[in-house]
Design a protein around this motif. Structure first.
Motif, short mmCIF file in Angstrom:
data_model
loop_
_atom_site.label_atom_id
_atom_site.label_comp_id
_atom_site.label_asym_id
_atom_site.label_seq_id
_atom_site.Cartn_x
_atom_site.Cartn_y
_atom_site.Cartn_z
N SER A 1 0.80 -1.54 -0.09
CA SER A 1 -0.06 0.05 -0.10
C SER A 1 0.72 1.29 -0.05
CB SER A 1 -0.81 0.07 1.11
OG SER A 1 -1.72 -1.04 1.06
N ALA A 2 2.02 1.28 0.83
CA ALA A 2 2.92 2.40 0.92
C ALA A 2 3.55 2.66 -0.34
CB ALA A 2 3.81 2.24 1.98
N LEU A 3 3.98 1.66 -1.08
CA LEU A 3 4.69 1.74 -2.37
C LEU A 3 3.67 2.23 -3.49
CD1 LEU A 3 6.71 -1.61 -2.48
CD2 LEU A 3 7.60 0.74 -2.23
N LYS A 4 2.38 1.81 -3.41
CA LYS A 4 1.44 2.05 -4.10
C LYS A 4 1.20 3.81 -4.14
CE LYS A 4 -0.37 -2.08 -5.70
NZ LYS A 4 -1.35 -3.25 -5.57
N GLN A 5 1.11 4.22 -2.86
CA GLN A 5 0.91 5.43 -2.54
C GLN A 5 1.99 6.32 -2.98
OE1 GLN A 5 0.12 6.32 1.77
NE2 GLN A 5 -1.07 8.11 1.17
N MET A 6 3.29 5.95 -2.74
CA MET A 6 4.52 6.90 -2.87
C MET A 6 4.92 6.89 -4.38
SD MET A 6 5.26 8.24 -0.26
CE MET A 6 7.08 8.83 0.04
N GLY B 1 3.35 4.76 -6.80
CA GLY B 1 2.30 4.52 -8.02
C GLY B 1 2.24 3.44 -8.49
N ALA B 2 3.15 2.23 -7.96
CA ALA B 2 3.16 1.02 -8.42
C ALA B 2 3.53 -0.10 -7.35
CB ALA B 2 4.28 0.79 -9.45
N GLY B 3 3.68 -1.31 -7.45
CA GLY B 3 3.69 -2.31 -6.42
C GLY B 3 5.09 -2.76 -6.66
N PHE B 4 5.49 -3.70 -5.85
CA PHE B 4 6.87 -3.98 -5.92
C PHE B 4 7.38 -4.75 -7.28
CE2 PHE B 4 10.19 -7.54 -4.46
CZ PHE B 4 11.19 -6.56 -4.20
N ASN B 5 6.55 -5.67 -7.53
CA ASN B 5 6.87 -6.21 -8.74
C ASN B 5 6.93 -5.47 -9.85
OD1 ASN B 5 6.76 -9.03 -7.90
ND2 ASN B 5 4.58 -9.24 -8.10
N ASP B 6 6.04 -4.44 -9.88
CA ASP B 6 6.19 -3.58 -11.20
C ASP B 6 7.37 -2.67 -11.04
OD1 ASP B 6 3.67 -4.33 -12.04
OD2 ASP B 6 2.53 -3.04 -11.09
N LEU B 7 7.83 -2.26 -10.02
CA LEU B 7 8.79 -1.49 -9.67
C LEU B 7 10.19 -2.41 -9.81
CD1 LEU B 7 8.13 0.26 -6.35
CD2 LEU B 7 8.16 1.42 -8.49
N MET B 8 10.10 -3.56 -9.76
CA MET B 8 11.40 -4.38 -10.15
C MET B 8 11.38 -4.47 -11.56
SD MET B 8 13.09 -5.32 -7.22
CE MET B 8 13.23 -3.93 -7.01
N ALA B 9 10.19 -4.43 -12.16
CA ALA B 9 10.02 -4.82 -13.44
C ALA B 9 10.81 -3.49 -14.22
CB ALA B 9 8.82 -5.30 -14.23
N GLN B 10 10.51 -2.41 -13.80
CA GLN B 10 10.71 -1.13 -14.11
C GLN B 10 12.17 -0.81 -14.13
OE1 GLN B 10 8.30 1.90 -12.41
NE2 GLN B 10 6.43 1.01 -13.15
N ILE C 1 12.00 4.09 -0.80
CA ILE C 1 10.72 4.84 -0.97
C ILE C 1 9.83 4.40 0.15
CG2 ILE C 1 8.37 4.54 -2.43
CD1 ILE C 1 10.27 3.93 -4.57
N LEU C 2 9.95 3.16 0.68
CA LEU C 2 9.47 2.67 2.00
C LEU C 2 9.83 3.38 3.20
CD1 LEU C 2 9.09 -1.20 1.63
CD2 LEU C 2 7.07 0.27 1.68
N GLU C 3 11.05 3.91 3.21
CA GLU C 3 11.44 4.50 4.28
C GLU C 3 11.07 5.97 4.52
OE1 GLU C 3 15.57 4.59 7.07
OE2 GLU C 3 15.73 4.98 4.77
#
Length: 180
Positions: free
Chosen positions: A132-137, A139-148, A158-160
């Motif tokens: 939830s925090a990643l999506k809010q900060m 705009g994407a979840g972990f898998n999507d951020l890794m794929a990017q 980002i989580l910190e």
């Protein structure tokens, strides 16, 4: 040779593959069977080819050199983490970096495996506090951020930032002590 072939290596590539594994074993304080095991586990999980064995061997030796871990220890532990990492789009380079960083700080390879496995599972779980925090900060979840192409360190940053905004620390973003 039998172990290499039974792990999916073609007969024509098996001799060269075993040669690479033997070199990795010598440099990595491991038995040839352990080196074969970790190489085939990585190749099979990440969908790589025999020709990638030298590159993987180099990564494992660098992990050993930068951390406090041997290839033998990686062989007996990485297989428990590789499927989770792959399922969450975490590149092998990121997994190796995690082992190097955590073991260099005195965390044993087995514990490192448990901690990273918990972290990747929780980061990749839809609806978790971290997700939830990643999506809010971002705009994407972990898998999507890794794929990017984001690194695990960037995701943790980002989580910190999200945690600090709410007066918490990074560990508070996870539901388990192991993941935190």
């Amino acid at each position: 040779m039998y172990n290499a072939i039974s792990a999916g290596q073609s007969t024509e590539n098996a001799v060269g593959f075993v040669g690479t594994a033997t070199k990795l074993a010598r440099g990595g304080f491991a038995e040839t069977g352990q080196a074969l095991d970790v190489l085939t586990t990585i190749i099979n999980a990440y969908g790589l080819e025999s020709k990638d064995a030298v590159k993987i061997s180099d990564m494992l030796i660098q992990t050993q050199n930068k951390g406090k871990v041997t290839v033998a220890e990686l062989s007996s532990n990485m297989g428990k983490l590789i499927p989770t990492a792959k399922a969450n789009s975490v590149a092998l380079e990121q997994v190796c970096a995690g082992y190097a960083i955590m073991t260099s700080k005195g965390i044993a390879a087995a514990e490192t495996t448990t901690y990273m496995n918990s972290m990747f599972n929780e980061l990749g779980k839809t609806g978790s506090k971290a997700d939830s925090a990643l999506k809010q900060m971002a705009g994407a979840g972990f898998n999507d951020l890794m794929a990017q192409g984001k690194s695990v360190a960037e995701v943790l940053d980002i989580l910190e930032q999200s945690a600090k905004k709410s007066g918490q620390n990074l560990a508070d973003m996870f539901g388990s002590a192991e993941a935190g």
